[in-house]
Design a protein around this motif. Sequence first.
Motif, PDB file in Angstrom:
ATOM      1  N   ARG A   1     -32.680  -4.089  38.620  1.00  0.00           N
ATOM      2  CA  ARG A   1     -32.393  -3.589  39.970  1.00  0.00           C
ATOM      3  C   ARG A   1     -33.623  -3.693  40.873  1.00  0.00           C
ATOM      4  NH1 ARG A   1     -31.277   1.272  38.628  1.00  0.00           N
ATOM      5  NH2 ARG A   1     -33.383   2.070  39.047  1.00  0.00           N
ATOM      6  N   ASP A   2     -34.798  -3.436  40.301  1.00  0.00           N
ATOM      7  CA  ASP A   2     -36.039  -3.472  41.084  1.00  0.00           C
ATOM      8  C   ASP A   2     -36.606  -4.889  41.198  1.00  0.00           C
ATOM      9  OD1 ASP A   2     -35.805  -0.765  41.330  1.00  0.00           O
ATOM     10  OD2 ASP A   2     -37.239  -0.290  39.727  1.00  0.00           O
ATOM     11  N   ARG A   3     -35.890  -5.860  40.681  1.00  0.00           N
ATOM     12  CA  ARG A   3     -36.279  -7.280  40.757  1.00  0.00           C
ATOM     13  C   ARG A   3     -37.649  -7.535  40.144  1.00  0.00           C
ATOM     14  NH1 ARG A   3     -34.089  -9.135  46.789  1.00  0.00           N
ATOM     15  NH2 ARG A   3     -31.913  -8.500  46.445  1.00  0.00           N
ATOM     16  N   ARG A   4     -37.872  -6.906  39.014  1.00  0.00           N
ATOM     17  CA  ARG A   4     -39.142  -7.091  38.321  1.00  0.00           C
ATOM     18  C   ARG A   4     -39.015  -8.059  37.147  1.00  0.00           C
ATOM     19  NH1 ARG A   4     -41.584  -1.304  37.062  1.00  0.00           N
ATOM     20  NH2 ARG A   4     -43.475  -2.557  36.687  1.00  0.00           N
ATOM     21  N   LEU A   5     -37.816  -8.567  36.921  1.00  0.00           N
ATOM     22  CA  LEU A   5     -37.590  -9.516  35.837  1.00  0.00           C
ATOM     23  C   LEU A   5     -37.668 -10.950  36.356  1.00  0.00           C
ATOM     24  CD1 LEU A   5     -34.567  -7.790  34.047  1.00  0.00           C
ATOM     25  CD2 LEU A   5     -37.009  -7.636  33.457  1.00  0.00           C
ATOM     26  N   VAL A   6     -38.493 -11.758  35.711  1.00  0.00           N
ATOM     27  CA  VAL A   6     -38.632 -13.165  36.061  1.00  0.00           C
ATOM     28  C   VAL A   6     -38.010 -13.975  34.928  1.00  0.00           C
ATOM     29  CG1 VAL A   6     -40.233 -15.040  36.584  1.00  0.00           C
ATOM     30  CG2 VAL A   6     -40.769 -12.699  37.300  1.00  0.00           C
ATOM     31  N   ARG A   7     -36.919 -14.678  35.247  1.00  0.00           N
ATOM     32  CA  ARG A   7     -36.176 -15.415  34.220  1.00  0.00           C
ATOM     33  C   ARG A   7     -36.571 -16.880  34.210  1.00  0.00           C
ATOM     34  NH1 ARG A   7     -33.031 -11.527  36.519  1.00  0.00           N
ATOM     35  NH2 ARG A   7     -31.650 -10.278  35.192  1.00  0.00           N
ATOM     36  N   GLY A   8     -37.026 -17.349  33.053  1.00  0.00           N
ATOM     37  CA  GLY A   8     -37.353 -18.764  32.898  1.00  0.00           C
ATOM     38  C   GLY A   8     -36.161 -19.527  32.355  1.00  0.00           C
ATOM     39  N   GLN A   9     -36.064 -20.801  32.677  1.00  0.00           N
ATOM     40  CA  GLN A   9     -34.967 -21.617  32.162  1.00  0.00           C
ATOM     41  C   GLN A   9     -35.104 -21.842  30.660  1.00  0.00           C
ATOM     42  OE1 GLN A   9     -32.139 -22.619  33.825  1.00  0.00           O
ATOM     43  NE2 GLN A   9     -32.995 -21.138  35.269  1.00  0.00           N
ATOM     44  N   THR A  10     -36.341 -21.865  30.175  1.00  0.00           N
ATOM     45  CA  THR A  10     -36.611 -22.014  28.749  1.00  0.00           C
ATOM     46  C   THR A  10     -37.701 -21.030  28.353  1.00  0.00           C
ATOM     47  OG1 THR A  10     -38.380 -23.656  28.978  1.00  0.00           O
ATOM     48  CG2 THR A  10     -36.099 -24.494  28.898  1.00  0.00           C
ATOM     49  N   ILE A  11     -37.885 -20.862  27.056  1.00  0.00           N
ATOM     50  CA  ILE A  11     -38.942 -19.981  26.569  1.00  0.00           C
ATOM     51  C   ILE A  11     -40.316 -20.587  26.863  1.00  0.00           C
ATOM     52  CG2 ILE A  11     -39.108 -20.910  24.229  1.00  0.00           C
ATOM     53  CD1 ILE A  11     -38.934 -17.166  25.085  1.00  0.00           C
ATOM     54  N   THR A  12     -40.385 -21.915  26.973  1.00  0.00           N
ATOM     55  CA  THR A  12     -41.639 -22.580  27.338  1.00  0.00           C
ATOM     56  C   THR A  12     -42.022 -22.238  28.770  1.00  0.00           C
ATOM     57  OG1 THR A  12     -41.185 -24.414  25.822  1.00  0.00           O
ATOM     58  CG2 THR A  12     -42.814 -24.795  27.549  1.00  0.00           C
ATOM     59  N   GLN A  13     -41.049 -22.235  29.668  1.00  0.00           N
ATOM     60  CA  GLN A  13     -41.310 -21.861  31.051  1.00  0.00           C
ATOM     61  C   GLN A  13     -41.736 -20.396  31.134  1.00  0.00           C
ATOM     62  OE1 GLN A  13     -38.140 -21.374  34.265  1.00  0.00           O
ATOM     63  NE2 GLN A  13     -39.003 -23.368  34.825  1.00  0.00           N
ATOM     64  N   THR A  14     -41.114 -19.560  30.333  1.00  0.00           N
ATOM     65  CA  THR A  14     -41.482 -18.144  30.304  1.00  0.00           C
ATOM     66  C   THR A  14     -42.935 -17.968  29.864  1.00  0.00           C
ATOM     67  OG1 THR A  14     -39.206 -17.489  29.837  1.00  0.00           O
ATOM     68  CG2 THR A  14     -40.926 -15.905  29.288  1.00  0.00           C
ATOM     69  N   TYR A  15     -43.319 -18.694  28.830  1.00  0.00           N
ATOM     70  CA  TYR A  15     -44.706 -18.637  28.369  1.00  0.00           C
ATOM     71  C   TYR A  15     -45.662 -19.053  29.488  1.00  0.00           C
ATOM     72  CZ  TYR A  15     -49.005 -19.936  25.978  1.00  0.00           C
ATOM     73  OH  TYR A  15     -50.322 -20.050  25.620  1.00  0.00           O
ATOM     74  N   SER A  16     -45.325 -20.116  30.196  1.00  0.00           N
ATOM     75  CA  SER A  16     -46.177 -20.601  31.285  1.00  0.00           C
ATOM     76  C   SER A  16     -46.294 -19.577  32.400  1.00  0.00           C
ATOM     77  CB  SER A  16     -45.623 -21.916  31.836  1.00  0.00           C
ATOM     78  OG  SER A  16     -45.634 -22.928  30.848  1.00  0.00           O
ATOM     79  N   GLN A  17     -45.207 -18.861  32.680  1.00  0.00           N
ATOM     80  CA  GLN A  17     -45.233 -17.844  33.728  1.00  0.00           C
ATOM     81  C   GLN A  17     -46.220 -16.732  33.388  1.00  0.00           C
ATOM     82  OE1 GLN A  17     -41.043 -17.069  33.581  1.00  0.00           O
ATOM     83  NE2 GLN A  17     -40.568 -18.332  35.372  1.00  0.00           N
ATOM     84  N   ILE A  18     -46.271 -16.387  32.109  1.00  0.00           N
ATOM     85  CA  ILE A  18     -47.200 -15.330  31.683  1.00  0.00           C
ATOM     86  C   ILE A  18     -48.627 -15.865  31.638  1.00  0.00           C
ATOM     87  CG2 ILE A  18     -47.733 -13.654  29.884  1.00  0.00           C
ATOM     88  CD1 ILE A  18     -44.756 -13.989  28.974  1.00  0.00           C
ATOM     89  N   ALA A  19     -48.805 -17.040  31.038  1.00  0.00           N
ATOM     90  CA  ALA A  19     -50.150 -17.616  30.898  1.00  0.00           C
ATOM     91  C   ALA A  19     -50.790 -17.903  32.247  1.00  0.00           C
ATOM     92  CB  ALA A  19     -50.076 -18.895  30.062  1.00  0.00           C
ATOM     93  N   SER A  20     -49.971 -18.238  33.249  1.00  0.00           N
ATOM     94  CA  SER A  20     -50.497 -18.545  34.586  1.00  0.00           C
ATOM     95  C   SER A  20     -50.766 -17.294  35.409  1.00  0.00           C
ATOM     96  CB  SER A  20     -49.511 -19.444  35.332  1.00  0.00           C
ATOM     97  OG  SER A  20     -48.329 -18.728  35.645  1.00  0.00           O
ATOM     98  N   GLY A  21     -50.256 -16.146  34.955  1.00  0.00           N
ATOM     99  CA  GLY A  21     -50.427 -14.908  35.709  1.00  0.00           C
ATOM    100  C   GLY A  21     -49.317 -14.625  36.699  1.00  0.00           C
ATOM    101  N   ALA A  22     -48.313 -15.513  36.764  1.00  0.00           N
ATOM    102  CA  ALA A  22     -47.179 -15.261  37.661  1.00  0.00           C
ATOM    103  C   ALA A  22     -46.447 -13.989  37.248  1.00  0.00           C
ATOM    104  CB  ALA A  22     -46.223 -16.448  37.651  1.00  0.00           C
ATOM    105  N   ALA A  23     -46.441 -13.704  35.947  1.00  0.00           N
ATOM    106  CA  ALA A  23     -45.941 -12.434  35.406  1.00  0.00           C
ATOM    107  C   ALA A  23     -47.023 -11.890  34.483  1.00  0.00           C
ATOM    108  CB  ALA A  23     -44.631 -12.639  34.653  1.00  0.00           C
TER     109      ALA A  23
END
Length: 253
Positions: free
Chosen positions: A158-180
């Motif tokens: 509800r608070d729009r704090r979830l960032v959904r990646g298309q793949t688990i690789t994209q999710t990893y990149s989002q965290i490693a880059s600091g986007a999440a």
Amino acid sequence: MKRIVLLMWLLVFGWSGVASAAELRVAVAANFLGTLQQLAALYEEETGDRVTLSAGSSGALYAQIVNGAPFDLFFSADAARPAALVEEGLADPASRFTYALGVPVLWSDSVMDMGDPRALLAGDSFRFLALADPRNAPYGVAAQQILTAFDLWDALDRDRRLVRGQTITQTYSQIASGAAELGFVALAQVKDADGRIAGSHWIPPAELYDPITQDVVMLARARNPDVARQFLDWIRSERATGIIEAAGYQVSQ
């Protein structure tokens, strides 16, 4: 004289006609790509065959296969999609088996206190939490189940704090880059060759999510079924399963 004739035949038709290498076209779920790359390199060294890998979310790869993508094998991150391919007549039922049991991990590339993961996830020490899209990726389903068990999914969504990646690789990149600042990925993605994990992590208890049963299946359109079966037999060998376990997966007995 016979030797001369044989040498002439080889010069005319080429050495490849004697023992040509086979090529396997393999669709692999993104979480297992790094591990399968390592396994494929060893297999190619042992056999001379070539293994070509195409990675993506299990849902996207399944859709490609249904629509005629020319793969020989499908390493899924779940059991449901290989089972569906068998049911639809697109895969060999005798070839299907569980090659790994996935382990999700809550991970941050920075130092975070994960002693009380629920308190961390319920707090305001982060802005965004990354996870793979549950519609396509079993690790995303596991993340949703864990957050639901903590009674946090609805609030974070509800608070729009979830960032959904298309793949688990994209999710990893989002965290490693600091986007999440943190998120749920596969243990195999963050565990190095020495078994260490950089940053901060928490491995959720297995009772918080449904087992991530990762199945492989040979597709009905496989160009060389014998070669595909040989590779699957090798994947079940002691050498291969040892590598899979060391990467951060469990191997069913």
